[in-house]
Design an enzyme around this catalytic site. Structure first.
Site, PDB file in Angstrom:
ATOM      1  N   GLY A  22       0.797  -0.893   0.416  1.00  0.00           N
ATOM      2  CA  GLY A  22      -0.403  -0.215   0.097  1.00  0.00           C
ATOM      3  C   GLY A  22       0.339   1.116   0.030  1.00  0.00           C
ATOM      4  CB  ALA A  23       4.220   1.822  -1.683  1.00  0.00           C
ATOM      5  CG  ASN A  24      -1.226   3.237  -3.869  1.00  0.00           C
ATOM      6  OD1 ASN A  24      -1.467   2.538  -3.507  1.00  0.00           O
ATOM      7  ND2 ASN A  24      -1.930   4.456  -4.174  1.00  0.00           N
ATOM      8  N   GLY A  26      -0.748   7.805   1.669  1.00  0.00           N
ATOM      9  CA  GLY A  26      -1.131   7.810   2.715  1.00  0.00           C
ATOM     10  C   GLY A  26       0.658   7.706   3.437  1.00  0.00           C
ATOM     11  CB  ILE A  27       1.284   5.653   6.504  1.00  0.00           C
ATOM     12  CG1 ILE A  27       0.226   6.921   7.511  1.00  0.00           C
ATOM     13  CG2 ILE A  27       2.219   4.737   7.598  1.00  0.00           C
ATOM     14  CD1 ILE A  27      -0.407   6.406   8.410  1.00  0.00           C
ATOM     15  N   GLY A  28       2.008   4.589   3.749  1.00  0.00           N
ATOM     16  CA  GLY A  28       2.968   3.308   2.781  1.00  0.00           C
ATOM     17  C   GLY A  28       4.334   4.871   2.066  1.00  0.00           C
ATOM     18  CB  SER A 151      -5.484   0.953  14.130  1.00  0.00           C
ATOM     19  OG  SER A 151      -5.899   2.177  14.790  1.00  0.00           O
ATOM     20  CE1 TYR A 177      -8.349   0.114   9.997  1.00  0.00           C
ATOM     21  CE2 TYR A 177      -8.759   1.330  11.845  1.00  0.00           C
ATOM     22  CZ  TYR A 177      -7.669   0.742  11.072  1.00  0.00           C
ATOM     23  OH  TYR A 177      -6.357   1.832  11.310  1.00  0.00           O
TER      24      TYR A 177
HETATM   25  N1  LIG Z   1      -4.788   6.985   8.959  1.00  0.00           N
HETATM   26  C1  LIG Z   1      -4.750   6.836  10.300  1.00  0.00           C
HETATM   27  O1  LIG Z   1      -4.845   7.570  11.260  1.00  0.00           O
HETATM   28  C2  LIG Z   1      -4.264   5.470  10.672  1.00  0.00           C
HETATM   29  C3  LIG Z   1      -4.834   5.166  12.074  1.00  0.00           C
HETATM   30  C4  LIG Z   1      -4.178   3.664  12.681  1.00  0.00           C
HETATM   31  C5  LIG Z   1      -4.018   3.054  11.497  1.00  0.00           C
HETATM   32  N2  LIG Z   1      -3.346   3.553  10.090  1.00  0.00           N
HETATM   33  C6  LIG Z   1      -2.756   2.244   9.084  1.00  0.00           C
HETATM   34  O2  LIG Z   1      -2.200   2.202   8.589  1.00  0.00           O
HETATM   35  C7  LIG Z   1      -1.767   2.049   7.171  1.00  0.00           C
HETATM   36  C8  LIG Z   1      -1.558   2.697   6.593  1.00  0.00           C
HETATM   37  O3  LIG Z   1      -3.218   4.022   6.198  1.00  0.00           O
HETATM   38  P1  LIG Z   1      -3.414   4.839   5.024  1.00  0.00           P
HETATM   39  O4  LIG Z   1      -3.181   5.937   6.813  1.00  0.00           O
HETATM   40  O5  LIG Z   1      -2.150   5.568   5.516  1.00  0.00           O
HETATM   41  O6  LIG Z   1      -4.374   4.968   4.385  1.00  0.00           O
HETATM   42  P2  LIG Z   1      -4.612   5.298   2.962  1.00  0.00           P
HETATM   43  O7  LIG Z   1      -3.796   6.651   2.241  1.00  0.00           O
HETATM   44  O8  LIG Z   1      -5.766   4.182   2.335  1.00  0.00           O
HETATM   45  O9  LIG Z   1      -3.424   3.769   2.092  1.00  0.00           O
HETATM   46  C9  LIG Z   1      -3.655   2.872   2.361  1.00  0.00           C
HETATM   47  C10 LIG Z   1      -3.319   1.969   1.338  1.00  0.00           C
HETATM   48  O10 LIG Z   1      -3.685   0.654   2.035  1.00  0.00           O
HETATM   49  C11 LIG Z   1      -3.877   0.268  -0.021  1.00  0.00           C
HETATM   50  N3  LIG Z   1      -4.763  -0.819  -0.113  1.00  0.00           N
HETATM   51  C12 LIG Z   1      -6.189  -0.817   0.438  1.00  0.00           C
HETATM   52  N4  LIG Z   1      -5.923  -2.335   0.169  1.00  0.00           N
HETATM   53  C13 LIG Z   1      -5.271  -3.174  -0.647  1.00  0.00           C
HETATM   54  C14 LIG Z   1      -5.271  -4.507  -1.446  1.00  0.00           C
HETATM   55  N5  LIG Z   1      -6.508  -5.417  -1.384  1.00  0.00           N
HETATM   56  N6  LIG Z   1      -4.048  -4.340  -1.791  1.00  0.00           N
HETATM   57  C15 LIG Z   1      -3.580  -4.176  -1.520  1.00  0.00           C
HETATM   58  N7  LIG Z   1      -3.302  -2.294  -1.354  1.00  0.00           N
HETATM   59  C16 LIG Z   1      -4.368  -2.057  -0.619  1.00  0.00           C
HETATM   60  C17 LIG Z   1      -4.275   1.120  -0.649  1.00  0.00           C
HETATM   61  O11 LIG Z   1      -4.653   1.363  -1.902  1.00  0.00           O
HETATM   62  P3  LIG Z   1      -5.026   2.104  -2.654  1.00  0.00           P
HETATM   63  O12 LIG Z   1      -4.480   3.746  -2.958  1.00  0.00           O
HETATM   64  O13 LIG Z   1      -5.437   1.309  -4.746  1.00  0.00           O
HETATM   65  O14 LIG Z   1      -6.835   2.175  -2.266  1.00  0.00           O
HETATM   66  C18 LIG Z   1      -3.194   2.569  -0.117  1.00  0.00           C
HETATM   67  O15 LIG Z   1      -2.532   2.339  -0.524  1.00  0.00           O
HETATM   68  C19 LIG Z   1      -3.317   1.359   7.206  1.00  0.00           C
HETATM   69  O16 LIG Z   1      -3.033  -0.251   7.815  1.00  0.00           O
HETATM   70  C20 LIG Z   1      -3.761   1.961   8.613  1.00  0.00           C
HETATM   71  O17 LIG Z   1      -4.991   0.500   9.112  1.00  0.00           O
HETATM   72  C21 LIG Z   1      -4.079   4.827   9.677  1.00  0.00           C
END
Ligand SMILES: NC(=O)c1ccc[n+]([C@@H]2O[C@H](COP(=O)([O-])OP(=O)(O)OC[C@H]3O[C@@H](n4cnc5c(N)ncnc54)[C@H](OP(=O)(O)O)[C@@H]3O)[C@@H](O)[C@H]2O)c1
Length: 305
Positions: A22-24, A26-28, A151, A177
């Site tokens: 999920g590197a495209n 957010g955090i990735g 999380s 979740y």
């Molecule tokens: N943001 C927060 O406040 C927060 C808080 C607690 C934990 N987290 C954790 O941080 C991590 C990163 O999340 P983020 O906040 O950076 O969210 P994000 O911006 O939505 O990024 C999520 C990434 O996961 C990818 N993904 C979703 N479904 C997938 C699949 N079936 N196969 C492969 N990749 C997939 C998405 O791809 P697409 O772009 O194609 O959808 C996107 O690259 C997650 O594990 C999340 O639970 C985040």
């Protein structure tokens, strides 16, 4: 750990091969960016090729010499995970860092290709299967690390043992979740115990980003304008939200450590060691979840047998 650790403190990562799921965005994305800035070869494991290529272009604009590879990975399909792993085996002899970051938050019940509830299937089982498939590459020379992104949602979570896939309960985004994020920690701690018991030095570390402004919360924000406004006030920028993950990946940590933000209620801030819930430290639950996960995914961590 000194407070205020930030990405400027990352040492040279040249020679390391890193997979970020999920590197495209957010955090990735931030994790991939900072690891490339410091010389690592980064494999961006993304479900959408165009979005993955877009991320690569953005990183290259900032770091022209970045060593980046786009690899298609859809964690909602066990066959696609196996295919991804085969490609990695064809091209690499060792993986130094696996960052299990990808995640979803769904406002309605959705099932993966093999019929698992999306949160449980992608956030937990998908990463469990991926880790098991490439375990041999992580074990080479023994100094590799796995980072699982969890999380604070795990603090109030429970595992619905008799209905993991939400087939009989009323659907709740938060409950499902949170279950998946608790599962991320149970997996982390059971992995550590199993590796410790065979005396292997492969480290597994968990991290959480507090509250970070990314695409993840779009389904929460669209509920109403108040939650949207509140969310924008409470969250930190993704470059800060990625710091616990980065610290878990390259910082001075022990296997089984959990890294999160140092601010009030772990919502925001710089990386520090944090505590998980009692549920996450439950050894019986960890073992049970591990066995169920092997059974559901068909992926066994043979090296530990
Ligand atoms: N943001 C927060 O406040 C927060 C808080 C607690 C934990 N987290 C954790 O941080 C991590 C990163 O999340 P983020 O906040 O950076 O969210 P994000 O911006 O939505 O990024 C999520 C990434 O996961 C990818 N993904 C979703 N479904 C997938 C699949 N079936 N196969 C492969 N990749 C997939 C998405 O791809 P697409 O772009 O194609 O959808 C996107 O690259 C997650 O594990 C999340 O639970 C985040």
């Amino acid at each position: 750990m000194e407070t205020k650790w930030d990405a400027d403190r990352i040492e040279n990562q040249k020679g390391k091969v890193v997979i970020v799921t999920g590197a495209n965005c957010g955090i990735g994305y931030e994790t991939a960016l900072e690891m490339s800035r410091n010389g690592a070869e980064v494999i961006l494991a993304c479900r959408d090729v165009d979005r993955g290529m877009g991320a690569i272009q953005n990183i290259i604009e900032e770091i022209p010499k970045a060593n980046l590879v786009m690899a298609s990975l859809d964690l909602s399909d066990l066959n696609r995970i196996e295919k991804f792993s085969d490609q990695i085996h064809e091209n690499y002899r060792k993986i130094d860092l696996l960052i299990n970051n990808a995640g979803v938050m769904m406002d309605s019940l959705t099932m993966t290709k093999q019929g698992f509830e999306f949160h449980f299937g992608i956030n937990h089982l998908g990463h469990f299967a991926l880790t098991g498939h490439i375990l041999d590459l992580l074990l080479v020379e023994g100094d590799s690390r796995v980072v699982n992104v969890a999380s604070i949602a795990e603090k109030k979570a429970k595992i619905f043992w008799d209905d993991l896939n939400c087939e009989r309960r009323k659907y709740s985004m938060w409950k499902n979740y949170s279950q998946s994020k608790l599962a991320n920690l149970l997996f982390t701690f059971e992995f550590k115990r199993r590796f410790d018991s065979i005396g292997h030095s492969l480290k597994i570390v968990a991290a959480h980003p507090g509250l970070t402004a990314t695409n993840l919360s779009r389904n929460v924000r669209k509920e109403n304008q108040i939650s949207d406004l509140l969310w924008r006030k409470m969250t930190q920028h993704q470059s800060i939200g990625a710091l616990p993950t980065l610290y878990a990946a390259v910082g001075d940590v022990e296997s089984g450590d959990y890294i999160g933000p140092d601010g009030i209620m772990e919502f925001r801030g710089y990386p520090t060691k944090v505590n998980s819930s009692r549920s996450a430290r439950n050894v019986v639950s960890s073992r049970k979840l591990w066995e169920i996960s092997e059974d559901l995914t068909g992926v066994e961590f043979n090296i530990l047998a």
